[in-house]
Design a protein around this motif. Structure first.
Motif, PDB file in Angstrom:
ATOM      1  N   ASP A  82      36.361  35.063  46.102  1.00 18.33           N
ATOM      2  CA  ASP A  82      36.071  36.492  46.198  1.00 18.33           C
ATOM      3  C   ASP A  82      36.847  37.219  45.107  1.00 18.33           C
ATOM      4  O   ASP A  82      38.081  37.084  45.031  1.00 18.33           O
ATOM      5  CB  ASP A  82      36.476  37.053  47.557  1.00 18.33           C
ATOM      6  N   ALA A  83      36.155  38.016  44.292  1.00 22.93           N
ATOM      7  CA  ALA A  83      36.835  38.665  43.172  1.00 22.93           C
ATOM      8  C   ALA A  83      35.969  39.769  42.580  1.00 22.93           C
ATOM      9  O   ALA A  83      34.758  39.853  42.827  1.00 22.93           O
ATOM     10  CB  ALA A  83      37.163  37.642  42.088  1.00 22.93           C
ATOM     11  N   SER A  84      36.617  40.634  41.801  1.00 22.64           N
ATOM     12  CA  SER A  84      35.918  41.557  40.905  1.00 22.64           C
ATOM     13  C   SER A  84      35.909  40.903  39.535  1.00 22.64           C
ATOM     14  O   SER A  84      36.962  40.553  39.003  1.00 22.64           O
ATOM     15  CB  SER A  84      36.657  42.903  40.823  1.00 22.64           C
ATOM     16  N   VAL A  94      32.985  35.424  24.296  1.00 24.45           N
ATOM     17  CA  VAL A  94      32.691  35.915  25.648  1.00 24.45           C
ATOM     18  C   VAL A  94      34.006  36.039  26.402  1.00 24.45           C
ATOM     19  O   VAL A  94      34.767  35.078  26.509  1.00 24.45           O
ATOM     20  CB  VAL A  94      31.733  34.963  26.395  1.00 24.45           C
ATOM     21  N   ILE A  95      34.267  37.217  26.913  1.00 28.21           N
ATOM     22  CA  ILE A  95      35.505  37.488  27.644  1.00 28.21           C
ATOM     23  C   ILE A  95      35.171  37.638  29.126  1.00 28.21           C
ATOM     24  O   ILE A  95      34.212  38.323  29.488  1.00 28.21           O
ATOM     25  CB  ILE A  95      36.175  38.770  27.145  1.00 28.21           C
ATOM     26  N   VAL A  96      35.953  37.011  29.983  1.00 22.93           N
ATOM     27  CA  VAL A  96      35.789  37.159  31.428  1.00 22.93           C
ATOM     28  C   VAL A  96      37.120  37.611  32.016  1.00 22.93           C
ATOM     29  O   VAL A  96      38.166  37.009  31.737  1.00 22.93           O
ATOM     30  CB  VAL A  96      35.345  35.840  32.097  1.00 22.93           C
ATOM     31  N   THR A  97      37.092  38.676  32.792  1.00 19.53           N
ATOM     32  CA  THR A  97      38.294  39.105  33.505  1.00 19.53           C
ATOM     33  C   THR A  97      38.042  38.963  35.004  1.00 19.53           C
ATOM     34  O   THR A  97      36.930  39.182  35.492  1.00 19.53           O
ATOM     35  CB  THR A  97      38.675  40.564  33.191  1.00 19.53           C
ATOM     36  N   VAL A  98      39.085  38.592  35.724  1.00 20.76           N
ATOM     37  CA  VAL A  98      39.000  38.370  37.167  1.00 20.76           C
ATOM     38  C   VAL A  98      40.110  39.157  37.846  1.00 20.76           C
ATOM     39  O   VAL A  98      41.287  39.008  37.499  1.00 20.76           O
ATOM     40  CB  VAL A  98      39.127  36.867  37.512  1.00 20.76           C
ATOM     41  N   ARG A  99      39.735  39.994  38.781  1.00 20.53           N
ATOM     42  CA  ARG A  99      40.691  40.782  39.557  1.00 20.53           C
ATOM     43  C   ARG A  99      40.392  40.624  41.048  1.00 20.53           C
ATOM     44  O   ARG A  99      39.417  39.984  41.433  1.00 20.53           O
ATOM     45  CB  ARG A  99      40.601  42.270  39.192  1.00 20.53           C
TER      46      ARG A  99
END
Length: 256
Positions: A82-84, A94-99
């Motif tokens: 579960d994440a934003s 390609v950049i991926v951020t996970v919060r």
């Protein structure tokens, strides 16, 4: 289950070091999409992939591979269910951020009108983030939940970080103004069509609001009814909220 305790940033599947992060901050990220992931799934995955592919062609003239994007997201999640998540198409990769995951409060929201329209409104890009943040902060500082972006003649376009829709005589009306085609808005449009809910577009000014039976906003975190714009109360009809809830809940969760 892996727990998420801090922001993660990956560029082309590799953790971003300090130099890479500094470069990103200096040059700005080109375009992006934002999604909520639950149990490794998200709503409207095909729409997210299409947005990234279309925008990358428009901004950089090159294609992005959907399979690669999904692989990059899974790699960045690294077991987090579960994440934003944000995926950026950027000149350097390609950049991926996970919060941490986020959910929109379901309570009615109040919106404060602000005279601003995003440049290149059809693209989700960070180029106007400072202005959007400025007008959002102005709305929040005066007791509103979100800013309502309007043109010089009071024509409603979108929220600072949301799309808006209206309810009239049992139908959904979307603003006919330059605005981002948000993924949750597109998901709702698809589900409304499947359920036979009438939809249309119209130029809507602030002065026209008394002629509508209801209003709502939506973004990647979900949706909520609107009960006030500036000092004017807005009705929250049960038929509208029920129709939106049915459409939103019917939208499938796609495995990433």
């Amino acid at each position: 289950m892996t727990e998420l305790d801090e922001l993660r940033v990956e560029i082309d599947g590799r953790a971003a070091d300090a130099d890479a992060l500094a470069l990103i901050e200096h040059r700005a990220w080109g375009h992006f999409t934002a999604m909520q992931v639950r149990d490794g799934r998200t709503r409207g995955l095909d729409l997210h992939l299409d947005r990234l592919q279309t925008a990358n062609l428009a901004v950089y003239g090159t294609e992005l591979d959907g399979t690669l994007i999904r692989d990059r997201i899974r790699h960045a999640l690294d077991g987090v269910r579960d994440a934003s998540v944000r995926v950026y198409g950027y000149w350097g990769g390609v950049i991926v951020t996970v919060r941490r995951p986020e959910v929109m409060p379901s309570r009615p929201h109040a919106m404060g009108s602000q005279h601003f329209q995003r440049p290149l409104a059809g693209l989700k890009h960070p180029g106007s983030a400072a202005a959007q943040g400025y007008f959002l902060d102005r709305a929040l500082a005066t007791g509103f939940d979100e800013a309502l972006l309007v043109g010089t003649e009071g024509t409603i376009a979108e929220g600072a970080i949301t799309n808006v829709g209206f309810w009239r005589a049992g139908s959904i009306v979307w603003p006919a103004a330059p605005a981002l085609p948000g993924i949750t808005m597109l998901v709702l449009r698809r589900e409304f069509a499947a359920q036979g809910v009438a939809q249309g577009r119209a130029s809507i000014r602030l002065a026209d609001l008394p002629g509508y039976d209801g209003m709502f906003l939506c973004n990647s975190r979900g949706w909520a009814p609107v009960n006030r714009v500036d000092d004017a109360p807005v009705p929250v009809p049960t038929a509208m909220t029920a129709a939106i809830a049915r459409a939103y809940d019917a939208a499938p969760w796609d495995a990433i």
